[in-house]
Design an enzyme around this catalytic site. Structure first.
Site, PDB file in Angstrom:
ATOM      1  NE  ARG A 172     -17.456 101.459   8.515  1.00 27.90           N
ATOM      2  CZ  ARG A 172     -16.282 101.241   7.906  1.00 27.90           C
ATOM      3  NH1 ARG A 172     -15.734 102.204   7.166  1.00 27.90           N
ATOM      4  NH2 ARG A 172     -15.657 100.089   8.028  1.00 27.90           N
ATOM      5  CE  LYS A 197     -16.619 101.129  12.135  1.00 30.84           C
ATOM      6  NZ  LYS A 197     -17.026  99.806  12.661  1.00 30.84           N
ATOM      7  CG  HIS A 265     -24.737  99.777   8.342  1.00 34.30           C
ATOM      8  ND1 HIS A 265     -23.623 100.575   8.145  1.00 34.30           N
ATOM      9  CD2 HIS A 265     -24.255  98.523   8.592  1.00 34.30           C
ATOM     10  CE1 HIS A 265     -22.523  99.841   8.286  1.00 34.30           C
ATOM     11  NE2 HIS A 265     -22.885  98.598   8.549  1.00 34.30           N
ATOM     12  NE  ARG A 268     -19.929  99.407   5.579  1.00 30.48           N
ATOM     13  CZ  ARG A 268     -18.682  99.588   5.168  1.00 30.48           C
ATOM     14  NH1 ARG A 268     -18.429 100.411   4.151  1.00 30.48           N
ATOM     15  NH2 ARG A 268     -17.673  98.964   5.755  1.00 30.48           N
ATOM     16  CG  HIS A 291     -14.659  95.169   5.884  1.00 28.57           C
ATOM     17  ND1 HIS A 291     -15.497  94.230   5.303  1.00 28.57           N
ATOM     18  CD2 HIS A 291     -15.488  96.025   6.539  1.00 28.57           C
ATOM     19  CE1 HIS A 291     -16.751  94.503   5.592  1.00 28.57           C
ATOM     20  NE2 HIS A 291     -16.773  95.586   6.344  1.00 28.57           N
ATOM     21  CE1 TYR A 300     -22.350  92.528   3.711  1.00 32.90           C
ATOM     22  CE2 TYR A 300     -19.975  92.705   3.940  1.00 32.90           C
ATOM     23  CZ  TYR A 300     -21.239  93.187   4.196  1.00 32.90           C
ATOM     24  OH  TYR A 300     -21.395  94.326   4.951  1.00 32.90           O
TER      25      TYR A 300
END
Length: 319
Positions: A172, A197, A265, A268, A291, A300
């Site tokens: 990110r 995150k 982004h 990514r 994730h 994806y």
């Protein structure tokens, strides 16, 4: 309250003191124990403020903890309907309901309310939007640094280094810009430790091309990069604002004729999609992206299927 928790002073006008106190405890919990990002905290605080303002009008006065304990599913549906009338989209409504539920579940664990009423309300259905990666050829062009779009060569090199990190490591933009000088990869570096995150750490492989791009930037940068300070610097020597990378990508879109969906982004997304198309394992890609849930990565597979079907329709002799 913790230093990273948002300012709750605005809540004082929409809730009684007993409820305001619980809001502060909840925000501390999110910041200190769940370690949510500042952006997430601000979004949750904003969504809860909207709900409390709705209740102030709905109940005829600032709500108390007792009022929250007596809410019914129809009260939450009324709030969602009022937000919809102001033009809020399904994604915003779902996020707002998630924040409110988080607060009520926090109170439920303290034995102060029953969160069943909010749980009985279904969030609005959201239209599924697939990530829009750029092609591998365009991704390579974007990260090449071959376009003299900046007045200073070191800024061109800096932008190329950041974009190469996004595509080469699947980072990110906030993760790339959080790197310090001491974290910069050197010759022969194989991996990079990333704080993502929720302040969760992960290890990602780093390609020689990424190391070379960062080394070129470091060589040309006119400012001293300290081990404790940010690796990527702005034009005046301070921490680089992510908006500068977004603007750089806009210039590259114009030079290469790319669509508006080609954002930082999107690189990514391209990292994940191209790994999957090359035979990458979904679980491994999940770890590389950071994730928390595999469901976030599975999207994806739909992107890759879309590309495969498009190629099939275009190339099959019996089309």
């Amino acid at each position: 309250m913790s230093k990273t928790a948002p300012d709750t002073s605005d809540l004082l006008v929409t809730a009684k003191p007993d409820l305001n106190h619980r809001v502060g405890l909840w925000l501390d919990h999110l910041s200190d124990e769940r370690r949510l990002s500042d952006q997430t905290l601000v979004a949750y605080e904003r969504d809860l403020r909207q709900f409390l303002r709705f209740l102030t009008g709905h109940l005829g006065g600032a709500p108390s903890l007792k009022d929250l304990a007596e809410l019914r599913p129809s009260d939450f549906r009324g709030f969602l309907a009022s937000r919809r009338r102001t033009g809020a989209q399904s994604r915003s409504l779902a996020r707002g309901l998630a924040g409110i539920r988080s607060f009520l579940k926090f109170l439920e664990r303290r034995g102060e309310v029953n969160a069943a009423a909010s749980a009985a309300v279904r969030p609005p259905r959201q239209a599924k939007s697939l990530p829009k990666p750029v092609s591998s050829r365009d991704a390579i062009d974007v990260t090449s640094g071959d376009f003299a779009l900046e007045s200073a060569a070191w800024i061109e090199a800096r932008n190329a280094a950041v974009l190469t990190l996004l595509y080469g490591c699947g980072l990110r933009i906030s993760e790339a810009l959080s790197l310090t000088g001491g974290m910069a990869p050197g010759p022969g570096t194989k991996t990079l430790r990333i704080v993502g995150k929720g302040r969760k750490e992960r290890i990602v492989p780093i390609l020689p091309a990424v190391c070379e791009a960062i080394a070129q930037y470091q060589k040309l940068c006119p400012y001293a990069i300290s081990p404790e300070g940010p690796l990527f610097l702005g034009a005046r020597g301070g921490a680089l604002n992510p908006r500068m990378i977004q603007l750089a990508m806009e210039k590259l879109r114009g030079a290469l004729g790319l669509p508006d969906s080609a954002t930082p982004h999107a690189l990514r997304h391209s990292f994940a999609t191209h790994l999957l198309a090359g035979g990458g394992d979904l679980r491994t890609i999940q770890e590389l992206l950071g994730h928390a849930s595999l469901s976030s990565t599975q999207i994806y597979t739909e992107v890759d299927s879309t590309h495969l079907l498009a190629a099939y329709d275009k190339a099959h002799p019996r089309r």
